[in-house]
Design an enzyme around this catalytic site. Structure first.
Site, PDB file in Angstrom:
ATOM      1  N   SER A   1       0.792  -1.237   0.000  1.00 53.75           N
ATOM      2  CA  SER A   1       0.000   0.000   0.000  1.00 53.75           C
ATOM      3  C   SER A   1       0.822   1.283   0.000  1.00 53.75           C
ATOM      4  O   SER A   1       0.247   2.369  -0.071  1.00 53.75           O
ATOM      5  CB  SER A   1      -0.954   0.017   1.197  1.00 53.75           C
ATOM      6  OG  SER A   1      -2.116  -0.705   0.877  1.00 53.75           O
TER       7      SER A   1
ATOM      8  N   LYS B   1      -0.016   3.569  -2.729  1.00 56.44           N
ATOM      9  CA  LYS B   1      -1.103   4.552  -2.630  1.00 56.44           C
ATOM     10  C   LYS B   1      -0.573   5.989  -2.632  1.00 56.44           C
ATOM     11  O   LYS B   1      -1.335   6.928  -2.885  1.00 56.44           O
ATOM     12  CB  LYS B   1      -1.931   4.294  -1.371  1.00 56.44           C
ATOM     13  CG  LYS B   1      -2.800   3.027  -1.435  1.00 56.44           C
ATOM     14  CD  LYS B   1      -3.610   2.861  -0.167  1.00 56.44           C
ATOM     15  CE  LYS B   1      -4.667   1.752  -0.263  1.00 56.44           C
ATOM     16  NZ  LYS B   1      -4.114   0.407  -0.152  1.00 56.44           N
TER      17      LYS B   1
ATOM     18  N   SER C   1      -5.771   2.704   5.035  1.00 62.94           N
ATOM     19  CA  SER C   1      -5.299   2.085   3.801  1.00 62.94           C
ATOM     20  C   SER C   1      -6.459   1.408   3.079  1.00 62.94           C
ATOM     21  O   SER C   1      -6.325   0.316   2.533  1.00 62.94           O
ATOM     22  CB  SER C   1      -4.186   1.061   4.103  1.00 62.94           C
ATOM     23  OG  SER C   1      -3.346   0.891   2.990  1.00 62.94           O
TER      24      SER C   1
END
Length: 451
Positions: A111, A114, A169
């Site tokens: 993640s 992101k 997340s």
């Protein structure tokens, strides 16, 4: 999106155009001197050793596998027993890389990807814009994805959605924002284009949320570029430094006993940042001066983390990818050790590479920019700027510190000018979470869905 049966069954544990090298990078060249994870150690997944030749974007030394650091007398020794496959410590002001280990090794990013999603999509929608979630918005998420708890047919502001992305997340928040951006395929294409703009040549995006998919890779170098680019945006800085927030829940009806009228009120629930250097954990304190940015953890990636911190007027970025899985929160512990080292080493260590600027901020071919005679901080800083190819034309901010970009010696390096300290991590513990829980109870709280 397709997943393997092994990934679906994996148990989880919480945690958190390549361009030519510029003349300034050439000056730095030399010889080599939360989220979740599977039950199996992450370092058994993927290649155990880096390629023999890595990218030299940012300097020739970055192309050599292994650890690169200035070993001259007076430079502190790096922390012992670092287990991460790849890591970077860089000065966020000048872009100078103080030390690195396999910075260009292409690895699953989890993640932390992101951050690139935010670099790509966040500037497109005002935070007050409202989205009513369609059932199609939430389709295609990988099984076991980490979720913030978005429900179809309910409305959320863009501000709500980004808090879901950064604090929990939430892949559901990513997919709603992707739908607003024209869909997942378009968002993936946009992210790959943004990676090229940022000279992040190690990165290939398959999913916008960082979920494990074949061919999805990035590097510690590229993740550091994504963080540095994001920190130029005030909203990005707000989201990545928020410790806790209230998130919109469902509407509940209640009847007033006096009037007999039925009213509806939307409930909220607390969410807390899974970046453990920012929020802390039962056995880990917040890191002094930390102010973001993003963590991740999946079966194939193991733990990944990029953080920014300020101490004594200096701002550092650190990225750590795939440490061993033999210690709780190890990705944060190793990041903290590297930050501690970086703050001690920064005044004396010679850089081993540099973070390159976006392609759009490079000078046009044939341009001959004039070096600046001064730089923030007086004559010493001016001398350093001339050495590293840095200048201060244009202003932007990074977590409460201002700076600019320009070109010297045919290179462009982003500089951050300190004007005020980084914001302290804000927010309070999520309501309902007692600080006096037993270790076993708090351990249970760490179990999160898949990143």
């Amino acid at each position: 999106m397709p997943t393997t049966a092994a990934r679906r069954r994996a148990p989880h544990r919480s945690a958190l155009a390549v361009c030519a090298v510029s003349a300034a990078a050439a000056l730095l060249s030399g010889t080599a001197l939360t989220g979740v994870a599977s039950a199996a150690p992450a370092d058994t997944k993927g290649p155990r050793r880096p390629p023999e030749h890595l990218s030299t974007v940012g300097g020739d030394r970055l192309g050599v596998p292994g650890t690169q650091v200035d070993r001259t007398p007076g430079v502190p020794v790096l922390p012992a027993k670092l287990t991460a496959k790849s890591w970077v410590v860089a000065d966020a002001e000048t872009g100078a890389i103080l030390a690195e280990n396999n910075a260009h090794w292409k690895l699953p990013p989890a993640s932390t990807l992101k951050m690139l999603f935010a670099d790509t999509v966040l500037p497109k929608f005002p935070k007050t814009q409202v989205r009513k979630v369609l059932p199609s918005d939430l389709q295609g998420m990988g099984e076991g994805s980490s979720l913030v708890g978005i429900k179809e047919n309910l409305t959320y502001t863009v501000h709500d959605l980004w808090l879901g992305v950064f604090l929990r997340s939430g892949n559901d928040a990513v997919h709603v924002l992707s739908a607003m951006n024209g869909g997942v395929p378009k968002t993936v294409a946009d992210m790959n284009a943004q990676a090229k703009e940022l000279q992040a040549g190690d990165t290939h995006v398959v999913t916008p949320d960082g979920y494990d998919e074949p061919g999805q890779v990035s590097s510690a170098y590229d993740l550091t570029l994504f963080a540095r680019q994001g920190l130029r945006n005030a909203d990005f800085r707000e989201y990545c430094s928020t410790v806790s927030a209230q998130f919109p829940g469902e509407w509940k009806s209640s009847k007033d006993k006096k009037t007999g009228k039925t009213t509806k009120k939307r409930e909220t629930f607390g969410i807390q940042n899974t970046n453990r250097l920012l929020s802390g954990d039962y056995d880990l304190n917040r890191y002094p001066g930390i102010a973001g940015v993003k963590n991740g953890n999946t079966t194939n990636a193991g733990a990944t983390f990029t953080g920014v911190a300020q101490r004594g007027g200096r701002t550092l970025l650190v990225t750590v990818m795939t440490p061993a899985m033999n210690e709780h929160d190890l990705v944060y512990r190793e990041a903290a050790k590297l930050l501690d080292w970086g703050f001690k080493a920064a005044p004396t260590a010679k850089p081993v590479g540099t973070l390159v600027p976006p392609l759009s901020e490079l000078p046009p071919p044939g341009a001959s920019p004039k070096p600046k005679s001064t730089a923030p901080g007086g004559p010493a800083a001016a001398s350093a700027a001339a050495t590293t190819g840095s200048s201060t034309d244009g202003l932007w901010t990074a977590l409460g510190v201002a700076g600019g970009t320009a070109v010297v010696l045919a290179a462009a390096v982003i500089v951050i000018r300190r004007r005020r300290p980084l914001p302290s991590p804000g927010g309070s513990p999520v309501p309902g979470l007692s600080q006096s829980r037993s270790r076993r109870q708090r351990s249970r709280r760490r179990r999160l869905p898949k990143d």
